[in-house]
Design a protein around this motif. Structure first.
Motif, mmCIF file in Angstrom:
data_model
loop_
_atom_site.group_PDB
_atom_site.id
_atom_site.type_symbol
_atom_site.label_atom_id
_atom_site.label_comp_id
_atom_site.label_asym_id
_atom_site.label_seq_id
_atom_site.Cartn_x
_atom_site.Cartn_y
_atom_site.Cartn_z
ATOM 1 N N ALA A 19 -13.781 5.445 48.137
ATOM 2 C CA ALA A 19 -13.595 4.561 49.020
ATOM 3 C C ALA A 19 -12.141 3.529 48.210
ATOM 4 C CB ALA A 19 -14.296 3.536 49.577
ATOM 5 N N ALA A 20 -11.870 3.135 47.743
ATOM 6 C CA ALA A 20 -10.188 2.080 47.334
ATOM 7 C C ALA A 20 -9.480 3.610 47.215
ATOM 8 C CB ALA A 20 -10.728 1.767 46.176
ATOM 9 N N LEU A 21 -9.544 4.731 46.936
ATOM 10 C CA LEU A 21 -8.607 5.732 46.558
ATOM 11 C C LEU A 21 -8.169 5.917 48.240
ATOM 12 C CD1 LEU A 21 -9.650 7.746 43.905
ATOM 13 C CD2 LEU A 21 -7.234 6.770 44.030
ATOM 14 N N HIS A 22 -8.672 6.050 48.938
ATOM 15 C CA HIS A 22 -8.735 6.409 50.641
ATOM 16 C C HIS A 22 -7.872 5.441 51.348
ATOM 17 C CE1 HIS A 22 -10.414 9.760 50.868
ATOM 18 N NE2 HIS A 22 -11.773 9.922 50.569
ATOM 19 N N ARG A 23 -8.158 4.197 50.463
ATOM 20 C CA ARG A 23 -7.401 3.106 51.308
ATOM 21 C C ARG A 23 -6.202 3.040 50.619
ATOM 22 N NH1 ARG A 23 -12.650 0.581 50.706
ATOM 23 N NH2 ARG A 23 -10.858 -0.605 48.247
ATOM 24 N N MET A 24 -5.820 3.613 49.636
ATOM 25 C CA MET A 24 -4.614 3.669 48.559
ATOM 26 C C MET A 24 -3.921 4.798 48.565
ATOM 27 S SD MET A 24 -5.663 0.606 46.189
ATOM 28 C CE MET A 24 -6.347 1.206 44.907
ATOM 29 N N VAL A 25 -4.359 5.563 48.994
ATOM 30 C CA VAL A 25 -3.561 7.494 48.831
ATOM 31 C C VAL A 25 -4.156 8.509 49.721
ATOM 32 C CG1 VAL A 25 -3.684 8.743 46.628
ATOM 33 C CG2 VAL A 25 -3.321 6.712 45.900
ATOM 34 N N PRO A 26 -3.069 8.291 49.665
ATOM 35 C CA PRO A 26 -3.048 9.291 51.731
ATOM 36 C C PRO A 26 -3.770 10.397 50.502
ATOM 37 C CG PRO A 26 -0.986 8.969 51.334
ATOM 38 C CD PRO A 26 -1.636 8.127 50.270
ATOM 39 N N GLY A 27 -5.163 10.825 51.637
ATOM 40 C CA GLY A 27 -6.075 11.856 51.118
ATOM 41 C C GLY A 27 -6.755 12.078 50.433
ATOM 42 N N GLY A 28 -6.781 10.533 49.343
ATOM 43 C CA GLY A 28 -7.856 10.052 48.386
ATOM 44 C C GLY A 28 -7.249 10.626 47.220
ATOM 45 N N TYR A 39 -15.622 18.587 47.905
ATOM 46 C CA TYR A 39 -16.399 17.875 47.455
ATOM 47 C C TYR A 39 -17.958 18.078 48.522
ATOM 48 C CZ TYR A 39 -14.387 18.696 42.883
ATOM 49 O OH TYR A 39 -14.184 19.344 41.674
ATOM 50 N N PRO A 40 -18.910 18.206 48.036
ATOM 51 C CA PRO A 40 -19.760 17.759 49.125
ATOM 52 C C PRO A 40 -20.271 15.966 49.577
ATOM 53 C CG PRO A 40 -20.752 18.961 47.218
ATOM 54 C CD PRO A 40 -20.000 18.712 47.007
ATOM 55 N N ASP A 41 -20.613 15.723 50.945
ATOM 56 C CA ASP A 41 -19.926 14.217 50.977
ATOM 57 C C ASP A 41 -20.478 13.200 49.960
ATOM 58 O OD1 ASP A 41 -18.735 13.899 53.336
ATOM 59 O OD2 ASP A 41 -19.918 14.588 54.920
ATOM 60 N N ASP A 42 -19.815 12.278 49.330
ATOM 61 C CA ASP A 42 -20.251 11.248 48.805
ATOM 62 C C ASP A 42 -20.892 11.807 47.397
ATOM 63 O OD1 ASP A 42 -20.304 9.428 50.915
ATOM 64 O OD2 ASP A 42 -22.333 10.089 51.818
ATOM 65 N N MET A 43 -20.326 12.678 46.752
ATOM 66 C CA MET A 43 -20.633 13.885 45.742
ATOM 67 C C MET A 43 -19.847 14.184 45.367
ATOM 68 S SD MET A 43 -24.485 15.259 46.569
ATOM 69 C CE MET A 43 -24.295 15.949 44.119
ATOM 70 N N ALA A 44 -18.692 12.997 44.969
ATOM 71 C CA ALA A 44 -17.029 13.244 44.365
ATOM 72 C C ALA A 44 -17.429 12.598 43.799
ATOM 73 C CB ALA A 44 -16.306 13.216 45.374
ATOM 74 N N PRO A 45 -17.230 13.208 41.689
ATOM 75 C CA PRO A 45 -17.176 12.733 40.888
ATOM 76 C C PRO A 45 -15.910 11.464 40.785
ATOM 77 C CG PRO A 45 -18.558 14.052 40.641
ATOM 78 C CD PRO A 45 -18.124 14.128 41.860
ATOM 79 N N VAL A 46 -15.998 10.471 40.309
ATOM 80 C CA VAL A 46 -13.898 10.088 39.927
ATOM 81 C C VAL A 46 -14.355 9.572 38.357
ATOM 82 C CG1 VAL A 46 -13.105 7.846 40.052
ATOM 83 C CG2 VAL A 46 -14.276 8.335 41.528
ATOM 84 N N LEU A 47 -13.376 10.810 37.493
ATOM 85 C CA LEU A 47 -14.175 10.396 36.074
ATOM 86 C C LEU A 47 -13.365 9.595 35.219
ATOM 87 C CD1 LEU A 47 -13.334 14.837 36.172
ATOM 88 C CD2 LEU A 47 -15.252 13.249 36.400
#
Length: 451
Positions: A19-28, A39-47
């Motif tokens: 969510a923070a990425l989406h606020r700061m980076v176009p496309g997240g 990826y499936p909704d709410d299942m996109a791992p941030v590594l």
């Protein structure tokens, strides 16, 4: 919904960070293929980190990873010889106002690997070098139009993206200069030359893809057409280089391009790309020409020492071991195991692993046997729950038998869920959230934020 005995993983911290990425980076994400909409909704791992073929996310979940750096990692994450070489270079400074000795050594290494090229120039991204190749071809021939094979991606630059569904901001006259032809169809390329006589500066294509080998005579036919019509032949070796062979697909198929473009696995994840080619063309960007010079490539970070040292360590690893053989062995074992499991559940017509063993993809079909984004998302969802991360089954030399076995087990546990959706004719009730969407598409729908 997951099988009994498999609890849902937490993605809370990854979702917060996304969510923070989406606020700061176009496309997240900084690469569309890495976007959360893949990826499936709410299942996109941030590594957080990776080692070998395993990665860990911000919630502490562990995964066997495939696709592995968008195919840029062939030796495994944090491969010690590469890391050590890069760290040693960094300790002596990374960027200077004159060339470093690493530039000499790396160029020698590259040209030893690719004897069909006379000269090489390093950059950072694949798009840098494919665009430089097109610019050079235009300068050599004095022509503007490009014959572009119908492969998914060549560059972020206008000459290619202007012909995709994300052509916003690109002048129509730029896009119109790219004319498509079909892979393994010499006739379609002949038609391009016939329709635009004396106008085609170059033909650009991948010599092979994950799912398509060149038919007998195809590449030779392309080479002959380029020679007949005075166009340059450009091979994109981004994926095939170091995955088909460290010498490139051109070495396997015996057809020499005028220019070739390299990247991805050159640095095992370190940012490095290369334009290579015949001296008579490349020297137009140099100092040994009487013609008007071409602004070929000039990048501040192209020759930084860490990536060049990483590349040299990659070359040494390929010289002393067999990473391609290891990737292919792991891939064959994975494909056989997954396809056998799918057949055992009566789902062989719906879930299938196909492609070159070192560059596998999985196909997910719906109840009518049509490729389906919804069923693909269901498959991704069930694999993520079971510790497998990947938009494909592209392996690295670091994938062990245990990694492959764990993946086959995960697929075997996911198939009953998939089978119920096939029986029902829909993913309703088993897929949580929306299907994934193509990375390159005109509208943010169907994965627009806020829905």
């Amino acid at each position: 919904m997951v099988e009994q005995g498999v609890g849902r993983r937490s993605f809370d911290e990854s979702n917060r960070l996304q969510a923070a990425l989406h606020r700061m980076v176009p496309g997240g994400a900084h690469t569309y293929a890495r976007g959360a909409d893949q990826y499936p909704d709410d299942m996109a791992p941030v590594l957080v980190r990776g080692a070998g073929a395993r990665v860990w996310d911000a919630d502490g979940n562990e995964y066997v990873e495939y696709g592995i750096g968008l195919r840029s990692v062939t030796l495994g994450h944090a491969y010690a010889p590469v890391v050590e070489a890069a760290c040693a270079a960094i300790a002596d400074g990374m960027n200077f106002s004159r060339p470093s000795v690493l530039e000499v050594a790396a160029a020698e290494d590259f040209l030893d690997l690719v004897p069909t090229a006379d000269m090489v120039k390093f950059a950072k991204n694949g798009s840098d070098v494919t665009t430089a190749a097109i610019r050079l071809a235009r300068a050599v021939t004095g022509r503007q139009k490009i014959a572009i094979c119908n492969h998914p991606f060549f560059s972020v630059d206008d000459w290619f993206i202007g012909g995709t569904d994300m052509a916003g901001g690109i002048p129509a006259d730029v896009a119109d200069k790219g004319i498509r032809f079909s892979y393994n169809d010499v006739g379609s390329l002949e038609a391009v030359f016939a329709a635009h006589p004396g106008e085609i500066c170059a033909v650009i294509l991948e010599a092979a893809t994950a799912t398509a080998e060149p038919q007998p005579g195809f590449l030779d036919g392309v080479r002959a057409l380029c020679d007949t019509h005075g166009a340059l032949l450009i091979f994109d070796e981004m994926i095939t280089g170091f995955r088909w062979s460290e010498h490139g697909a051109q070495s396997l198929y015996g057809v020499t391009p005028d220019l070739s473009c390299w990247g991805k696995a050159m640095g095992n994840g370190f940012p490095l790309s290369a334009l290579a080619g015949k001296r008579e063309f490349m020297e137009l960007g140099g100092l040994n020409t009487d013609r008007d010079r071409v602004f070929l490539l000039s990048t501040t970070h192209g020759p930084e020492t860490a990536s060049l040292a990483a590349f040299r360590a990659v070359v040494e690893t390929y010289r002393t071991s067999s990473p391609v053989e290891a990737m292919e062995s792991a891939g064959r074992r994975l494909a056989e195991g997954v396809n056998r499991a799918a057949t055992g559940f009566g789902l062989g017509a719906y879930v299938e692993v196909i492609g070159r063993p070192s560059c596998l993809v999985f196909v997910t079909r719906d109840h009518a046997h049509n490729p389906s984004q919804a069923f693909r998302t269901l498959f991704l969802q069930e694999l993520l729950e079971r510790g497998v991360l990947g938009q494909s089954f592209v392996t690295s030399a670091a994938h062990t038998d245990d990694d492959i076995d764990a993946t086959i087990d995960a697929v075997r546990e996911a198939l009953p869920v998939y089978g119920r959706a096939i029986e029902a004719g829909s993913v309703d009730g088993v897929l949580r959230g929306r299907p994934v969407a193509p990375a390159i598409r005109r509208l943010a729908e169907p994965r627009r934020l806020g829905l």
